[in-house]
Design an enzyme around this catalytic site. Structure first.
Site, short mmCIF file in Angstrom:
data_model
loop_
_atom_site.label_atom_id
_atom_site.label_comp_id
_atom_site.label_asym_id
_atom_site.label_seq_id
_atom_site.Cartn_x
_atom_site.Cartn_y
_atom_site.Cartn_z
N TYR A 33 0.84 -1.20 0.00
CA TYR A 33 0.00 0.00 0.00
C TYR A 33 0.87 1.24 0.00
O TYR A 33 2.07 1.18 0.22
CB TYR A 33 -0.95 -0.01 1.20
CG TYR A 33 -0.31 0.31 2.53
CD1 TYR A 33 0.52 -0.61 3.18
CD2 TYR A 33 -0.52 1.54 3.15
CE1 TYR A 33 1.10 -0.31 4.40
CE2 TYR A 33 0.06 1.85 4.38
CZ TYR A 33 0.87 0.91 4.98
OH TYR A 33 1.46 1.22 6.19
N LYS A 148 6.58 -1.92 1.98
CA LYS A 148 5.38 -1.36 2.62
C LYS A 148 4.21 -2.32 2.41
O LYS A 148 3.33 -2.10 1.56
CB LYS A 148 5.08 0.03 2.06
CG LYS A 148 4.15 0.86 2.92
CD LYS A 148 4.20 2.31 2.52
CE LYS A 148 3.13 3.15 3.16
NZ LYS A 148 3.26 3.35 4.59
N GLU A 181 11.73 2.71 14.43
CA GLU A 181 10.89 3.79 13.91
C GLU A 181 9.58 3.83 14.68
O GLU A 181 9.35 3.03 15.59
CB GLU A 181 10.65 3.59 12.41
CG GLU A 181 10.05 2.24 12.06
CD GLU A 181 10.05 1.94 10.56
OE1 GLU A 181 10.04 2.87 9.75
OE2 GLU A 181 10.03 0.74 10.22
N LEU A 206 11.20 1.21 7.24
CA LEU A 206 10.65 1.67 5.96
C LEU A 206 11.29 3.03 5.67
O LEU A 206 11.21 3.94 6.50
CB LEU A 206 9.13 1.83 6.07
CG LEU A 206 8.48 2.24 4.76
CD1 LEU A 206 8.43 1.07 3.78
CD2 LEU A 206 7.07 2.77 5.00
#
Ligand code: PLP
Length: 295
Positions: A33, A148, A181, A206
């Site tokens: 996505y 992702k 993250e 990511l």
């Protein structure tokens, strides 16, 4: 005006917008996505998000179901049909619907393409104005966080735990004790000597498109980025901290694990980067960045 979504070639009212029960996205999280912000009618970092979408697909041995120009058109058509100028655009592509089987379906199986738009008030985002509080929690994700994918359960679990603990978000921590993250953002700290520190690109995180734009902003504003991993203990001592992502943009972090960051208020450098990012999205800072995996 009824809300519509794009599903596999059709614009459908929300009540009818659905995919097949054997869609591999539903059964295996076999899909990817992107989320793109539309701010005052400008698609923020569209180029970079589409670059990353193509790369996520290729890492999973999938093709783009439509070409880039068609996708650009479909996103704009969804915005137009929903009468939106300030919105999030969610694009999801899966390997399509097929009899449940771990191995990939026949190559001619049509992929699923879904585009959803949702109103998003970028100007009235209180998180950006007031900053957020985060809690560090174990990163329990798989080993290819650079892709992702729609396999977001670990992120949903840490986000929920953070919210139940009374804060806004989680910063995830790897097995060596270093922050990877945020649940849906990249994590940054600013040191006493005014360096921006964020984790280097690898399979562990990511690589944010917003992060990539910040690299450009930093170089144009004499800000130094130090790409290295950091631990919560160092983050507690930072003078400023923030997260970056397509919808939260640049959100100040004012507290980590109960430790106030700096004076406990959004910091000047963070606010400067936010202002520069908004100007960049408005097209006042030249071309939008391309995104590369860096791997
Ligand atoms: N890291 C994770 C795990 C994310 O889910 C996201 C965005 O959803 C980001 C980083 C930030 O990426 P971007 O700036 O491209 O939105």
């Amino acid at each position: 005006m009824p809300r519509v979504a794009y599903v596999n070639g059709q614009y459908l009212p929300y009540s009818h917008a659905s995919v097949h029960v054997e869609d591999r996205g539903f059964q295996f999280a076999d899909g990817v996505y992107e989320v793109i912000g539309c701010i005052h009618g400008h698609l923020a970092d569209e180029t970079g998000h589409l670059d990353r979408l193509e790369r996520s697909l290729s890492e999973l041995k999938m093709d783009m179901p439509v070409d880039r120009e068609a996708l650009r058109f479909l996103m704009r058509e969804c915005l137009r049909r929903n009468n939106l100028k300030n919105a999030g655009i969610y694009i999801q592509i899966t390997r399509g619907a097929a009899k449940r089987d771990f191995k990939f379906p026949a190559p001619e199986t049509p992929q699923s393409l879904v585009i959803i738009t949702f109103p998003f008030d970028f100007d009235g985002n209180v998180g950006v104005v007031n900053g957020g509080r985060v809690k560090t929690l174990a990163d329990i994700r798989w080993k290819r966080r650079d892709i992702k994918t729609v396999a977001l359960l670990p992120q949903a679990l840490v986000k929920q735990e953070a919210v139940e603990a009374g804060v806004d978000d989680a910063w995830m921590v790897d097995s060596d004790g270093y922050i990877t993250e945020g649940s849906a953002s990249n994590a940054w700290i600013i040191t006493k000597n005014k360096k921006l520190v964020t984790r280097p690109v690898s399979y562990d995180i990511l690589r944010g498109v917003t992060r990539t734009a910040i690299e450009k902003i930093a170089s144009e504003n004499n800000l130094v980025i130090e790409e290295r991993a950091f631990k919560p203990g160092e983050a507690y001592e930072a003078v400023e901290a923030f997260t970056s992502s397509a919808t939260a943009l640049i959100t100040p972090v004012i507290e980590i694990d109960g430790h106030a960051i700096g004076n406990g208020k959004p910091g000047d450098i963070t606010q400067k980067i936010y202002g520069e990012y908004r100007a960049y999205v408005d097209g006042l800072r030249g071309e939008q960045v391309h995104w590369e995996s860096g791997l």
